[in-house]
Design a protein around this motif. Structure first.
Motif, PDB file in Angstrom:
ATOM      1  N   GLY A  78      10.092 -16.800 -32.178  1.00 42.81           N
ATOM      2  CA  GLY A  78       9.899 -18.096 -32.815  1.00 42.81           C
ATOM      3  C   GLY A  78      11.239 -18.772 -33.042  1.00 42.81           C
ATOM      4  N   THR A  79      12.025 -18.839 -31.994  1.00 42.69           N
ATOM      5  CA  THR A  79      13.435 -19.238 -32.112  1.00 42.69           C
ATOM      6  C   THR A  79      13.634 -20.687 -32.534  1.00 42.69           C
ATOM      7  N   GLY A  80      12.627 -21.562 -32.320  1.00 42.37           N
ATOM      8  CA  GLY A  80      12.825 -22.974 -32.662  1.00 42.37           C
ATOM      9  C   GLY A  80      13.992 -23.546 -31.877  1.00 42.37           C
ATOM     10  N   PRO A  81      14.918 -24.252 -32.536  1.00 47.48           N
ATOM     11  CA  PRO A  81      16.076 -24.801 -31.824  1.00 47.48           C
ATOM     12  C   PRO A  81      17.185 -23.775 -31.585  1.00 47.48           C
ATOM     13  N   GLY A  82      16.809 -22.485 -31.615  1.00 45.25           N
ATOM     14  CA  GLY A  82      17.779 -21.413 -31.366  1.00 45.25           C
ATOM     15  C   GLY A  82      18.463 -20.916 -32.617  1.00 45.25           C
ATOM     16  N   THR A  83      17.926 -21.249 -33.768  1.00 42.67           N
ATOM     17  CA  THR A  83      18.617 -21.076 -35.041  1.00 42.67           C
ATOM     18  C   THR A  83      19.192 -19.687 -35.244  1.00 42.67           C
ATOM     19  N   LEU A  84      18.336 -18.671 -35.330  1.00 44.41           N
ATOM     20  CA  LEU A  84      18.806 -17.336 -35.684  1.00 44.41           C
ATOM     21  C   LEU A  84      19.564 -16.680 -34.536  1.00 44.41           C
ATOM     22  N   LEU A  85      19.082 -16.844 -33.320  1.00 46.98           N
ATOM     23  CA  LEU A  85      19.759 -16.218 -32.186  1.00 46.98           C
ATOM     24  C   LEU A  85      21.166 -16.760 -32.014  1.00 46.98           C
ATOM     25  N   LEU A  86      21.333 -18.055 -32.046  1.00 48.78           N
ATOM     26  CA  LEU A  86      22.653 -18.635 -31.802  1.00 48.78           C
ATOM     27  C   LEU A  86      23.609 -18.356 -32.966  1.00 48.78           C
ATOM     28  N   ALA A  87      23.089 -18.309 -34.190  1.00 43.77           N
ATOM     29  CA  ALA A  87      23.937 -17.924 -35.317  1.00 43.77           C
ATOM     30  C   ALA A  87      24.422 -16.489 -35.154  1.00 43.77           C
ATOM     31  N   ALA A  88      23.531 -15.598 -34.711  1.00 39.65           N
ATOM     32  CA  ALA A  88      23.916 -14.199 -34.509  1.00 39.65           C
ATOM     33  C   ALA A  88      24.906 -14.060 -33.355  1.00 39.65           C
ATOM     34  N   LEU A  89      24.699 -14.794 -32.274  1.00 43.82           N
ATOM     35  CA  LEU A  89      25.619 -14.713 -31.131  1.00 43.82           C
ATOM     36  C   LEU A  89      26.983 -15.302 -31.470  1.00 43.82           C
ATOM     37  N   ASP A  90      27.009 -16.319 -32.319  1.00 42.65           N
ATOM     38  CA  ASP A  90      28.292 -16.844 -32.766  1.00 42.65           C
ATOM     39  C   ASP A  90      29.026 -15.816 -33.629  1.00 42.65           C
ATOM     40  N   GLN A  91      28.260 -15.035 -34.370  1.00 47.70           N
ATOM     41  CA  GLN A  91      28.832 -13.957 -35.191  1.00 47.70           C
ATOM     42  C   GLN A  91      29.347 -12.818 -34.318  1.00 47.70           C
ATOM     43  N   TRP A  92      28.597 -12.488 -33.267  1.00 46.45           N
ATOM     44  CA  TRP A  92      28.928 -11.363 -32.383  1.00 46.45           C
ATOM     45  C   TRP A  92      28.955 -11.856 -30.928  1.00 46.45           C
ATOM     46  N   PRO A  93      30.047 -12.423 -30.485  1.00 45.08           N
ATOM     47  CA  PRO A  93      30.103 -13.044 -29.157  1.00 45.08           C
ATOM     48  C   PRO A  93      29.970 -12.075 -27.989  1.00 45.08           C
ATOM     49  N   ASN A  94      30.053 -10.779 -28.234  1.00 44.15           N
ATOM     50  CA  ASN A  94      29.879  -9.810 -27.148  1.00 44.15           C
ATOM     51  C   ASN A  94      28.420  -9.410 -26.957  1.00 44.15           C
ATOM     52  N   ALA A  95      27.559  -9.864 -27.835  1.00 47.67           N
ATOM     53  CA  ALA A  95      26.133  -9.557 -27.712  1.00 47.67           C
ATOM     54  C   ALA A  95      25.468 -10.535 -26.751  1.00 47.67           C
ATOM     55  N   CYS A  96      24.247 -10.203 -26.364  1.00 43.00           N
ATOM     56  CA  CYS A  96      23.416 -11.138 -25.596  1.00 43.00           C
ATOM     57  C   CYS A  96      22.027 -11.121 -26.208  1.00 43.00           C
ATOM     58  N   GLY A  97      21.266 -12.176 -25.948  1.00 42.75           N
ATOM     59  CA  GLY A  97      19.976 -12.237 -26.611  1.00 42.75           C
ATOM     60  C   GLY A  97      18.969 -13.115 -25.920  1.00 42.75           C
ATOM     61  N   VAL A  98      17.731 -13.006 -26.404  1.00 38.97           N
ATOM     62  CA  VAL A  98      16.603 -13.766 -25.886  1.00 38.97           C
ATOM     63  C   VAL A  98      15.931 -14.472 -27.064  1.00 38.97           C
ATOM     64  N   GLY A  99      15.609 -15.743 -26.868  1.00 41.64           N
ATOM     65  CA  GLY A  99      14.850 -16.501 -27.850  1.00 41.64           C
ATOM     66  C   GLY A  99      13.504 -16.883 -27.267  1.00 41.64           C
ATOM     67  N   ILE A 100      12.433 -16.595 -28.004  1.00 37.13           N
ATOM     68  CA  ILE A 100      11.069 -16.864 -27.549  1.00 37.13           C
ATOM     69  C   ILE A 100      10.434 -17.925 -28.445  1.00 37.13           C
ATOM     70  N   ASP A 101       9.763 -18.882 -27.834  1.00 35.78           N
ATOM     71  CA  ASP A 101       9.013 -19.870 -28.613  1.00 35.78           C
ATOM     72  C   ASP A 101       7.883 -20.408 -27.747  1.00 35.78           C
ATOM     73  N   ASN A 102       6.841 -20.898 -28.397  1.00 34.37           N
ATOM     74  CA  ASN A 102       5.721 -21.458 -27.631  1.00 34.37           C
ATOM     75  C   ASN A 102       5.798 -22.970 -27.510  1.00 34.37           C
ATOM     76  N   SER A 103       6.908 -23.560 -27.980  1.00 33.00           N
ATOM     77  CA  SER A 103       7.073 -25.015 -27.931  1.00 33.00           C
ATOM     78  C   SER A 103       8.143 -25.399 -26.919  1.00 33.00           C
ATOM     79  N   ASP A 104       7.758 -26.180 -25.929  1.00 35.37           N
ATOM     80  CA  ASP A 104       8.732 -26.659 -24.946  1.00 35.37           C
ATOM     81  C   ASP A 104       9.772 -27.570 -25.594  1.00 35.37           C
ATOM     82  N   GLN A 105       9.345 -28.361 -26.594  1.00 36.49           N
ATOM     83  CA  GLN A 105      10.300 -29.231 -27.281  1.00 36.49           C
ATOM     84  C   GLN A 105      11.363 -28.414 -27.996  1.00 36.49           C
ATOM     85  N   ALA A 106      10.938 -27.385 -28.730  1.00 39.05           N
ATOM     86  CA  ALA A 106      11.891 -26.542 -29.443  1.00 39.05           C
ATOM     87  C   ALA A 106      12.828 -25.850 -28.475  1.00 39.05           C
TER      88      ALA A 106
END
Length: 271
Positions: free
Chosen positions: A116-144
């Motif tokens: 339920g990543t929305g505009p990438g909120t939690l994933l991108l905050a975590a990746l900014d914290q840990w730039p060596n990590a990688c991640g996937v964001g899932i959402d059912n909204s094309d707009q988000a």
């Protein structure tokens, strides 16, 4: 009219519709001037009131969220583009990132999944914290998801983040699973800013607000890799009910409070 006087007048106009009328006025003024809010606060007399301020204020008076008017919301260490169709990031959700930092420390997880990543909120905050990590964001909204991909590019994180359409069971496994699901009950009252503008699919979760948890939690035990954790946002009164679901799902649970002292994040581990 001076900027000081315009801000005072605007804050007075916004009092009936906002919990933060002065802050709203300052953010709108800064946006109209094309500067950061700090510049307005440090030296308001340096500026003249732009004509666009009245138009921005008129939009806010109709209850349009400030974040939609500005086109962004600051969250954790990043600035995220947001607009209609994307849930606006809330400061309370930073509790999930705080819990992740407390668990993983500076090394961080290698893999992150944001459901339920929305505009990438939690994933991108975590990746900014840990730039060596990688991640996937899932959402059912094309707009988000469109906002999420735009934000990843703007933050220089597009090589570390993949966004895909899907549901609560999608996205595979990860060392850190983050999730801010809808958790508002169908008859819960909401401010007009939220009810009239933000996507209902990101807000409401059945008659008791627990429908999303019932779908998410049974999948978690089989998706945590490398001794990882899942951190799930909850409503302030939902700790007992969601903890029971997690315990039944084979997980050990602790809870972290937000800055207001409210239960906000459940940290789930394999037993």
């Amino acid at each position: 009219m001076s900027v000081r006087a315009a801000l005072a007048q605007a804050a007075q106009q916004l009092e009936p519709i906002s919990d933060t009328p002065r802050l709203d006025a300052e953010l709108l003024m800064a946006h109209a001037l094309g500067v950061e809010r700090s510049a307005v606060l440090l030296d308001p007399d340096h500026h003249s009131v732009p004509r666009s301020f009245a138009r921005l204020l008129a939009r806010r008076i109709t209850h349009e969220p400030v974040a939609y008017i500005l086109g962004y919301r600051d969250f954790w260490t990043i600035r995220l583009a947001v607009g209609p169709g994307a849930l606006i990031p809330r400061p309370d959700s930073e509790t999930l990132i705080e819990a992740a930092v407390a668990h993983f420390g500076p090394t961080g997880p290698r893999t992150i999944l944001d459901l339920g990543t929305g505009p990438g909120t939690l994933l991108l905050a975590a990746l900014d914290q840990w730039p060596n990590a990688c991640g996937v964001g899932i959402d059912n909204s094309d707009q988000a998801l469109a906002y999420a991909r735009t934000n990843a590019r703007a933050l220089g994180l597009a090589d570390h983040a993949n966004f895909a359409a899907g549901g609560w069971a999608d996205g595979g496994a990860a060392e850190l699973i983050l999730c801010n699901p809808p958790y508002i009950a169908a008859d819960d009252p909401l401010m007009r800013d939220v009810r009239d503008y933000e996507p209902h699919t990101a807000l409401f979760a059945g008659n008791d607000g627990l429908d999303a948890y019932r779908q998410i939690i049974p999948t978690l035990a089989g998706r945590l890799s490398g001794g990882g954790i899942a951190i799930i946002e909850i409503g302030a009164t939902q700790r007992a009910a969601v903890t029971a679901l997690a315990t039944d799902g084979g997980l050990a649970v602790t809870c972290r409070q937000d800055l207001g002292g409210r239960d906000r994040a459940l940290i789930c581990r394999l037993i």
